[in-house]
Design a protein around this motif. Structure first.
Motif, PDB file in Angstrom:
ATOM      1  N   ILE A 245       0.867  -1.177   0.000  1.00 33.74           N
ATOM      2  CA  ILE A 245       0.000   0.000   0.000  1.00 33.74           C
ATOM      3  C   ILE A 245       0.905   1.227   0.000  1.00 33.74           C
ATOM      4  O   ILE A 245       1.645   1.470   0.950  1.00 33.74           O
ATOM      5  N   LEU A 246       0.842   1.991  -1.070  1.00 32.33           N
ATOM      6  CA  LEU A 246       1.736   3.132  -1.271  1.00 32.33           C
ATOM      7  C   LEU A 246       0.937   4.404  -1.466  1.00 32.33           C
ATOM      8  O   LEU A 246      -0.012   4.442  -2.254  1.00 32.33           O
ATOM      9  N   GLU A 247       1.338   5.457  -0.765  1.00 30.59           N
ATOM     10  CA  GLU A 247       0.806   6.797  -1.002  1.00 30.59           C
ATOM     11  C   GLU A 247       1.882   7.631  -1.662  1.00 30.59           C
ATOM     12  O   GLU A 247       3.048   7.559  -1.282  1.00 30.59           O
ATOM     13  N   PHE A 248       1.504   8.412  -2.677  1.00 30.61           N
ATOM     14  CA  PHE A 248       2.484   9.308  -3.291  1.00 30.61           C
ATOM     15  C   PHE A 248       1.868  10.663  -3.593  1.00 30.61           C
ATOM     16  O   PHE A 248       0.655  10.802  -3.770  1.00 30.61           O
ATOM     17  N   ALA A 249       2.736  11.684  -3.621  1.00 29.27           N
ATOM     18  CA  ALA A 249       2.318  13.055  -3.917  1.00 29.27           C
ATOM     19  C   ALA A 249       2.164  13.213  -5.419  1.00 29.27           C
ATOM     20  O   ALA A 249       3.109  12.983  -6.175  1.00 29.27           O
ATOM     21  N   ASN A 250       0.977  13.612  -5.843  1.00 28.65           N
ATOM     22  CA  ASN A 250       0.603  13.667  -7.245  1.00 28.65           C
ATOM     23  C   ASN A 250       0.934  15.025  -7.859  1.00 28.65           C
ATOM     24  O   ASN A 250       0.343  16.044  -7.499  1.00 28.65           O
ATOM     25  N   LYS A 251       1.854  15.014  -8.801  1.00 25.76           N
ATOM     26  CA  LYS A 251       2.242  16.230  -9.519  1.00 25.76           C
ATOM     27  C   LYS A 251       1.104  16.753 -10.405  1.00 25.76           C
ATOM     28  O   LYS A 251       0.938  17.968 -10.565  1.00 25.76           O
TER      29      LYS A 251
END
Length: 296
Positions: free
Chosen positions: A138-144
């Motif tokens: 489960i990965l969260e990333f900052a969306n450009k």
């Protein structure tokens, strides 16, 4: 040895100065997404970049929980919070040199971490090695490429393009990612995308004040899944599985020496020493794999 630079929150007050009441909405929205994507139970889970253990209560269905961070001081906070529960272990380590046996975990969680990583492919390869075939990441990333950045770009209020694929380093060791670029890196590391959620679409101070964190997060939660294909929110959660094409026997032990790969250990009150003599400190309830004992 030359090592990839990491961001270090050692001695910071991140858990109290960042997670203020003004960010209650973001906290609630992230918990909704994580609950929806997280397998409810399993043998062993790790949260990478767990900090002070903010999300620890969501892991109650797991027989063993590892909270890992690079900053030992934040892990001491986590231990104050969760040290009463014998299922929890606390590990200070570098994501580029994970000290865990191959296939040690059924589930890996990483929230608000990958935006600090300058070598995403290397970190993802390390994570893939620690997961059992079929295990969940489960990965969260900052969306450009979020709605706000697209509007600002259209109105010429920002110079950088949200549509360009390469990561954006807006300050040192802080990156935003184009979703397509990050998904390519996940595939290269052997992950298969299963589900996705768009989170924290309403990061607007006025909305928080008018609607309140609880109501706003409830709306967010209802929209996370249907809006996921549009990828408009600043925070994206994905659930991936590692390929099971090559069978790996699940590990019985937890640790692997990050220096030599040995999984055989002897333990003393203040140290772990692998079969090849590499020593790593372990005191105050925190295993520390950042530097070998003789490195200081």
């Amino acid at each position: 040895m030359t090592r990839t630079r990491v961001i270090d929150y050692e001695g910071s007050k991140y858990s109290t100065e960042f997670w203020t009441p003004e960010r209650e909405y973001e906290d609630r929205a992230e918990r909704i997404a994580l609950k929806a994507l997280l397998p409810p139970s399993g043998d062993r889970l790790i949260e990478i970049g767990a900090g002070a253990g903010r999300l620890g209560e969501l892991y109650r269905g797991y027989a063993e929980v590892v909270l890992m961070d690079y900053a030992r001081s934040t892990l001491l906070e986590a231990r104050q919070r969760w040290g009463h529960d014998p299922r929890f272990k606390f590990v200070a380590a570098d994501v580029y040199r994970l000290p865990f046996a191959d296939a040690a975990f059924d589930t890996v969680v990483m929230v608000r971490v990958i935006h600090h990583l300058m070598d995403v492919p290397q970190a993802l390869r390390q994570i893939a090695m620690t997961l059992r075939p079929g295990g969940a990441f489960i990965l969260e990333f900052a969306n450009k490429r979020n709605l706000k950045s697209m509007l600002r770009y259209a109105l010429r209020r920002q110079a950088w393009s949200p549509y360009a694929r390469e990561p954006l380093e807006f300050i040192e060791l802080n990156f935003d990612f184009h979703p397509a670029w990050l998904k390519e890196r996940l595939r290269e590391a052997g992950f298969h995308l299963r589900r996705q959620r768009s989170v924290s679409l309403f990061r607007i101070g006025a909305l928080k004040r008018v609607l309140g964190a609880r109501a706003l997060a409830a709306i967010d939660g209802r929209l996370q899944r249907p809006l996921a294909p549009l990828e408009l929110s600043p925070s994206q959660f994905v659930k991936c599985q590692v390929s099971g094409a090559k069978f790996v026997e699940p590990a019985t032990g937890l640790f692997k020496c990050p220096e030599c790969g040995s999984t055989a250990w002897s333990e003393s009150p203040d140290a772990l020493t692998c079969a090849n003599g590499h020593g790593w400190s372990g005191h105050d309830g925190v295993y520390d794999f950042r530097r070998m004992k003789d490195e200081g």
